[in-house]
Design an enzyme around this catalytic site. Sequence first.
Site, short mmCIF file in Angstrom:
data_model
loop_
_atom_site.label_atom_id
_atom_site.label_comp_id
_atom_site.label_asym_id
_atom_site.label_seq_id
_atom_site.Cartn_x
_atom_site.Cartn_y
_atom_site.Cartn_z
N SER A 42 57.26 45.86 45.45
CA SER A 42 56.15 44.63 44.73
C SER A 42 55.34 46.00 44.22
O SER A 42 54.83 47.06 44.46
CB SER A 42 55.89 44.14 45.79
OG SER A 42 55.18 44.84 46.74
N LYS A 43 53.69 45.45 43.30
CA LYS A 43 53.22 45.72 42.50
C LYS A 43 52.22 45.98 43.97
O LYS A 43 51.22 46.60 43.87
CB LYS A 43 52.40 44.46 41.53
CG LYS A 43 51.87 45.33 40.17
CD LYS A 43 51.65 44.75 39.32
CE LYS A 43 51.19 42.85 39.42
NZ LYS A 43 51.02 42.79 38.72
N ARG A 44 51.88 45.21 44.76
CA ARG A 44 50.76 45.49 46.06
C ARG A 44 51.64 46.64 46.23
O ARG A 44 50.20 47.67 47.03
CB ARG A 44 50.79 44.18 46.78
CG ARG A 44 49.48 43.30 46.64
CD ARG A 44 49.88 42.64 45.61
NE ARG A 44 51.05 42.11 45.84
CZ ARG A 44 52.42 41.48 45.15
NH1 ARG A 44 51.49 40.86 44.22
NH2 ARG A 44 53.53 40.55 44.72
N LEU B 278 53.69 49.11 45.84
CA LEU B 278 54.38 50.69 44.19
C LEU B 278 53.39 50.50 43.37
O LEU B 278 53.79 49.46 43.14
CB LEU B 278 55.06 50.70 44.64
CG LEU B 278 56.43 51.81 44.65
CD1 LEU B 278 57.00 52.81 45.53
CD2 LEU B 278 57.66 51.83 44.04
#
Length: 507
Positions: A254-256, A258
């Site tokens: 996930s963007k949060r 990585l």
Amino acid sequence: MSKVTRIAPSPTGDPHVGTAYIGLFNYVLARASGGRFILRIEDTDRERYNPESEARILETFSWLGLQPDESPDAGGPNGPYRQSERLDSYREHVDRLLAEGKAYRAFETAEELTAMREEQRRRGLDAGYDGRGRNVSAEESARRAEAGEPFVVRLKTPDEGETSFIDRLRGEITIQNREIRDPVILKSDGYPTYHLANVVDDHAMGVNVVMRAEEWITSTPIHVLLYRAFGWELPEFVHMPLLRNPDKNKSKISKRKLDTSVDSYRQQGILPEALLNFLANMGWSMPDGREFFSVQDMIDNFDVDRISLGGPVFDLRKLRHFNARYLKDILELEDVASRVAPLFRERGWNWEDEDELLDIVDLLRPRAETLQDFPGMAAYFFDDDFEYTEEALKKVAAGQAHLEDLEREISMLDVFDFDDIDDLLQGYVQRQGVNIGKVMQPMRSALTGQTSAPGVTEIAFILGKQRVLARIGRALQSITAHLPDDNPQKEAEQRKAEAVAQEGSRG
RNA sequence: GGCCCCUUCGACUAGCGGUUAGGUCACAACCCUUUCAAGGUUGCGGCACGAGUUCGAAUCUCGUAGGGGUCACCA
């Protein structure tokens, strides 16, 4: 059998590494069988739609070298390849299901559905649509739709029994039909949901292998039911493991947690070859155990059954290691140089000829992990007015006498080839009978302004006689300017005195 | 929580009934060395647990535990 595969990204944001990952495997699977690889844009979510995203996704695939046979760009016999342009087709298929009684209009509002869920939660029932819309008669349904009342279309799924399918990697997977709750296939805005659009398009485009991420396993029975409702042959299903975050639990990437943007890795100087090779090793391995291989090697050796199922953690360290290997010994020097050159030019740096650039890149590449490391390490080759680090100035000061000697000796050197420089330096060290570092470290500092850099002879050779002499001269001047007093003993005493003074002022 | 999937060193993986469980990253040490890298050598470290099947289980079966995914008019 020749396989027709597809990657079906949603244009909602940055091109995602997960898309590149699944795209790679679909590309390879198609190529390995002499089939086709399709790129289809699934832009059915108007809320999350991002107009720039599609072009960036296409550009990313192009950068990666995973060229689709059919795509919005390339065209193809089964277009259009953008779902927003295929609305008529979905409409037709929905009408057919409606006419056959396999689907129905549901008129509940969002509020009603929320209330229903609330009720279910309060009574401890399983959440999910309860099928209330099934009770509306065909006549009433048609009339209300005609009157302009908003509705969605839901697939009528069996209440009892079970639905099974074969996942190529896991075998038979069975889900009780009661777990499937009349999913929406056409939204009230007239756009299809993923389930419908995906099945209709895959069938229309001749896709016979659906290879996607594991998160789709639980909704596959819906797709199976749809294929059956239409009377179509099922594709082969292959669910890839999900890329994971490097956190304790290994949650879905996930963007949060990585950096998931392919563009971002590209900007950091990660090579497409390295990224692809790294991704290929996530859940797949070469029969001979090789870790470094090209996409073509992968195609030549591909075997779906060698995909492993544990969710692989996306490890930046290893990605960087792969990238470093490509830079230092997998790619040709000329190739690396051609990718580094634009980064040098961006900074306004120029070089004499191609050979100089190659020499610099060759010297630096064992030390680089990314393309961006090159400009970071090469400044002193192009900029004669570099700053000296404090350490470097100290080295210069400590080796002042040697530098003065060398300045003289070098100025008398006729030929400034690598061997001549090396002979001069080595000869000087021998004659002086000092530790080689006592000479080389001041030289390195004078030449680069730093205490850590490649070999002195190599750097001197690239710089050339005039610049070497100029730099020694400048370095010698700098120490008189910056360190008027090169007496460590005295310096220490002075510091001590200052400390005492401070102590005194405090008390 | 229901359902579904998964489980070999910290990470990526090889293994597909008989191996001293192999390789890579990371980490550590040593070698090389002119600093920094690179390179070389070595080390560290693992079959989640419990039953069963078998002469023999990392490999097969079942259970337990752990993790993940999914339960949207998002994909």
